[in-house]
Design an enzyme around this catalytic site. Structure first.
Site, mmCIF file in Angstrom:
data_model
loop_
_atom_site.group_PDB
_atom_site.id
_atom_site.type_symbol
_atom_site.label_atom_id
_atom_site.label_comp_id
_atom_site.label_asym_id
_atom_site.label_seq_id
_atom_site.Cartn_x
_atom_site.Cartn_y
_atom_site.Cartn_z
ATOM 1 N N GLU A 64 0.874 -1.165 0.000
ATOM 2 C CA GLU A 64 0.000 0.000 0.000
ATOM 3 C C GLU A 64 0.919 1.224 0.000
ATOM 4 O O GLU A 64 1.797 1.330 0.855
ATOM 5 C CB GLU A 64 -0.877 -0.006 1.263
ATOM 6 C CG GLU A 64 -1.854 1.134 1.254
ATOM 7 C CD GLU A 64 -2.771 1.171 2.474
ATOM 8 O OE1 GLU A 64 -2.718 0.242 3.296
ATOM 9 O OE2 GLU A 64 -3.519 2.157 2.587
ATOM 10 N N ARG A 100 5.336 -13.224 9.511
ATOM 11 C CA ARG A 100 6.002 -11.976 9.178
ATOM 12 C C ARG A 100 7.369 -11.919 9.853
ATOM 13 O O ARG A 100 7.621 -12.584 10.850
ATOM 14 C CB ARG A 100 5.164 -10.761 9.574
ATOM 15 C CG ARG A 100 4.794 -10.695 11.045
ATOM 16 C CD ARG A 100 3.899 -9.500 11.353
ATOM 17 N NE ARG A 100 4.637 -8.272 11.340
ATOM 18 C CZ ARG A 100 4.377 -7.243 10.516
ATOM 19 N NH1 ARG A 100 3.393 -7.313 9.655
ATOM 20 N NH2 ARG A 100 5.096 -6.144 10.575
ATOM 21 N N LYS A 152 4.688 0.770 9.252
ATOM 22 C CA LYS A 152 4.809 2.084 8.632
ATOM 23 C C LYS A 152 4.277 3.164 9.563
ATOM 24 O O LYS A 152 4.812 4.272 9.601
ATOM 25 C CB LYS A 152 4.028 2.113 7.314
ATOM 26 C CG LYS A 152 4.689 1.335 6.193
ATOM 27 C CD LYS A 152 3.947 1.589 4.885
ATOM 28 C CE LYS A 152 3.838 0.355 4.038
ATOM 29 N NZ LYS A 152 2.459 -0.073 3.792
HETATM 30 P P1 ATP Z 1 2.680 -1.871 7.602
HETATM 31 O O1 ATP Z 1 1.934 -2.306 8.803
HETATM 32 O O2 ATP Z 1 4.109 -1.567 7.870
HETATM 33 O O3 ATP Z 1 1.979 -0.809 6.828
HETATM 34 P P2 ATP Z 1 1.636 -3.687 5.784
HETATM 35 O O4 ATP Z 1 1.646 -5.163 5.811
HETATM 36 O O5 ATP Z 1 0.348 -3.026 6.045
HETATM 37 O O6 ATP Z 1 2.763 -3.166 6.714
HETATM 38 P P3 ATP Z 1 1.760 -3.366 2.979
HETATM 39 O O7 ATP Z 1 2.272 -2.234 2.201
HETATM 40 O O8 ATP Z 1 0.322 -3.657 2.908
HETATM 41 O O9 ATP Z 1 2.208 -3.111 4.459
HETATM 42 O O10 ATP Z 1 2.611 -4.683 2.703
HETATM 43 C C1 ATP Z 1 2.992 -5.161 1.446
HETATM 44 C C2 ATP Z 1 3.380 -6.603 1.602
HETATM 45 O O11 ATP Z 1 4.481 -6.735 2.499
HETATM 46 C C3 ATP Z 1 2.249 -7.434 2.165
HETATM 47 O O12 ATP Z 1 2.121 -8.598 1.393
HETATM 48 C C4 ATP Z 1 2.693 -7.741 3.562
HETATM 49 O O13 ATP Z 1 2.212 -8.970 3.996
HETATM 50 C C5 ATP Z 1 4.216 -7.734 3.448
HETATM 51 N N1 ATP Z 1 4.849 -7.418 4.721
HETATM 52 C C6 ATP Z 1 4.699 -6.299 5.456
HETATM 53 N N2 ATP Z 1 5.401 -6.367 6.601
HETATM 54 C C7 ATP Z 1 6.037 -7.564 6.591
HETATM 55 C C8 ATP Z 1 6.923 -8.238 7.495
HETATM 56 N N3 ATP Z 1 7.286 -7.682 8.643
HETATM 57 N N4 ATP Z 1 7.372 -9.467 7.143
HETATM 58 C C9 ATP Z 1 7.017 -10.016 5.984
HETATM 59 N N5 ATP Z 1 6.189 -9.452 5.096
HETATM 60 C C10 ATP Z 1 5.697 -8.236 5.383
HETATM 61 MG MG MG Z 2 -1.068 -1.916 5.491
#
Ligand code: ATP
Ligand code: MG
Length: 593
Positions: free
Chosen positions: A63, A298, A308
């Site tokens: 995102e 994760r 983020k």
């Molecule tokens: P955040 O909470 O930091 O915004 P998010 O998962 O909401 O993280 P996205 O931009 O939606 O962020 O994530 C893109 C991809 O990265 C998704 O498929 C998510 O599962 C993966 N991802 C995010 N954080 C991790 C992590 N700590 N380990 C492995 N994969 C991750």
């Molecule tokens: Mg997210």
């Protein structure tokens, strides 16, 4: 497919459950019948295409609401390396269905980070870079189809009523009074939603599944909400936006994704993922076979926050200089700190892929960095906490105004890389800790009477020191012992216990060196108040003296400063006439586990 880093073509080292799934699917021909028209699209669009040349399709779906972090590197590595290994393609998809938090700055930053890690999203001349918001039209059409089939309804309960009627783990939910309206009525209402006839929050479109399901995610989840907001891509075209759980499976299906890999939080969403895609395929809207979702644990890294939201808070509260502060676990921060894409890839590979969560110790990242840089980084001497050493007999032994040429290998294990040269003169910078007037037992460096080698230079005998009124050493004195130059016959005739590094005062490169350490002092930050968990000593800036071979170093060039660790010329602030180096990490692990 262009791969700038050769080692991106190597196979992931260890087996994991995702590889087993893919191998099983390839063997069974699960996806062999798929057709792909070259672009994402619905069933009719894909049916007119060729057999899909990609054996599997994965995607990395960030995102664009912030910069990527080390956790994303894991997901990027996993999706892109699996696609590469199995003759597939990995799409870069911006999951931009949320109008308010998304910005072009983040879209650009994300693409640049994936690129920096060494991955490309083009295959056979086609750029597989997609935006979920380009599917809004289809998502809307799919929603109308679900309504028509009696599989979705507009609910006008207040958010509070909806929450109360959802029930909980021990209590089944209660049907909404709006659940049994006719398809025509629902369609009319949904179109009013789309046409901006209702304010935010007045009603939502929900799937009609089962309010008594033991899986709460199946208790008529919301599909669309009203949000009168500008979208970075679609502007004011829409005032209703799809929910993530509705949008994501559709995005996967339109793009012909085969294996949709996500983190474990989404495990409970999988039944809805399947429910939705099966219904839409049944209605003839989506091509089959459908994508399947798989979850892995994760990445949680100690001493780091990987969210983020929390990273943004650090930036907004001024605890760091920006998203690219070298202490940030963002990819822009890690890059500026000096971590290499190869080290991050090695770290991801070694940390494995499993269903069981857990924390990985930060030291693993530094181990990967050292493993990558040790054979690559040119060596140099550097004095980070300088005090002057004066060679009092220089004029008699060497001659007034003279200097002595010295040299050292660029890399001790790679003679073919040649030698670096510098000169010894009548005074040099040494580390403050390399002199002690009254040393403890076992101290092998400079102390009155001690005999020590200046690395790659001469042996000297310490004769004394000068201190200021507070007792701080301002200068150390020594005598040079003739005929002891490193590499000359008889150089070993005088035995020394210690060897110290130095830089000539006459040819040293003065530089700002930023000594970074971990941003957080606690192993699992984020549970309490971020500000209280910070390491107060995470950044120290010193004026250092560097070996002249570092003159002209380009931004991003990495070196091993002998005895100190790995350093990089700062990609933002470094200038030829004002050098700035960042400490990446030490030569050995400094933090006890
Ligand atoms: P955040 O909470 O930091 O915004 P998010 O998962 O909401 O993280 P996205 O931009 O939606 O962020 O994530 C893109 C991809 O990265 C998704 O498929 C998510 O599962 C993966 N991802 C995010 N954080 C991790 C992590 N700590 N380990 C492995 N994969 C991750
Ligand atoms: Mg997210």
């Amino acid at each position: 497919m262009a791969a700038p880093h050769d080692d991106n073509t190597s196979k992931p080292s260890a087996s994991n459950f995702l590889r087993s799934v893919i191998e099983r699917d390839l063997e069974a021909g699960t996806y062999a019948s798929r057709r792909f028209a070259g672009t994402p699209g619905d069933a009719a669009h894909q049916a007119a295409g060729q057999p899909d040349p990609a054996k599997i399709r994965t995607r990395f779906p960030p995102e664009p609401n912030g910069y990527l972090h080390i956790g994303h590197a894991k997901s990027i590595w996993l999706n892109f390396s699996l696609a590469q290994e199995y003759g597939g393609v990995c799409h870069l998809r911006f999951d931009d269905t949320n109008p308010e938090k998304e910005e072009q700055e983040y879209v650009d930053g994300i693409a640049e980070a994936v690129h920096w890690l060494g991955w490309r999203w083009d295959a056979g001349g086609v750029e597989h870079r997609y935006y979920a918001s380009n599917y809004f039209e289809f998502m809307y059409r799919a929603a109308e189809a679900l309504i028509g089939a009696g599989l979705a309804y507009v609910d006008e309960q207040t958010p509070e009523q909806m929450r109360a009627n959802r029930g909980d783990f021990s209590k089944p939910g209660t049907d909404s009074p709006f659940r049994h309206r006719s398809a025509e009525e629902n369609l009319a209402r949904f179109r009013e939603m789309r046409d901006g006839k209702h304010p935010d929050g007045a009603m939502v479109l929900r799937a009609k599944i089962d309010m008594a399901s033991p899986n709460i995610n199946l208790r008529d989840p919301a599909l669309y909400r009203i949000k009168h907001a500008e979208h970075h891509n679609t502007g004011s075209t829409w005032c209703i936006y799809p929910m993530y759980t509705y949008a994501h499976p559709i995005e996967d299906a339109l793009e012909n994704i085969t294996h949709s890999i996500c983190t474990l939080e989404f495990e409970d969403q999988r039944p809805f993922y399947d429910w939705l895609l099966e219904r839409l395929a049944g209605l003839g809207l989506l091509a089959q076979p459908l994508p399947k979702q798989y979850e892995f644990a994760r990445l949680n890294l100690t001493y780091v926050v990987t969210s983020k939201r929390k990273l943004r808070q650090l930036v907004e509260d001024g605890h760091v200089t920006g998203w690219d502060d070298p202490r940030m676990p963002t990819l822009v921060g890690l890059r500026r700190r000096g971590y290499t894409p190869e080290a991050l890839k090695l770290f991801c590979e070694r940390s494995g892929v499993s269903k069981a969560g857990g924390w990985i110790d930060y030291s693993n990242l530094d181990i990967a960095l050292r493993d990558d840089l040790d054979p690559k980084a040119a060596r140099a001497m550097a004095v980070l906490d300088p005090v002057k050493l004066v060679l009092t007999n220089w004029d008699e032994v060497i001659g007034s105004g003279q200097t002595v040429a010295c040299d050292a290998p660029v890399h001790p294990a790679q003679p073919e890389r040649g030698r670096r040269t510098f000169t010894l003169g009548p005074s040099v910078w040494i580390e403050r800790e390399d002199f002690m007037a009254t040393p403890p037992k076992g101290y092998h460096r400079l102390t009155p009477g001690a005999v020590v080698r200046l690395k790659y230079g001469y042996v000297v005998r310490c004769t004394g020191h000068t201190a200021d009124a507070d007792g701080n050493v301002t200068e150390v004195q020594a005598e040079l012992i003739p005929d002891t130059k490193s590499g000359t016959p008889g150089a070993d005739s005088v035995k020394t216990k210690g060897v110290i590094s130095w830089v000539g005062t006459h040819d040293a490169l003065q530089a700002e060196v930023r000594l970074y350490d971990r941003l957080f002092a606690v192993p699992q930050p984020g549970e309490g108040t971020l500000a209280d968990e910070l390491n107060p000593n995470s950044k120290r800036v010193v004026t250092a003296y560097l070996e002249p071979s570092l003159r002209g170093a380009s931004p991003d060039a990495r070196f091993q400063f002998e005895r100190h660790g790995y350093f990089v010329a700062d990609r933002v602030d470094h200038r030829d006439d004002a050098p700035v180096f960042n400490k990446i990490t030490g030569l050995k692990e400094a933090w006890a586990k």
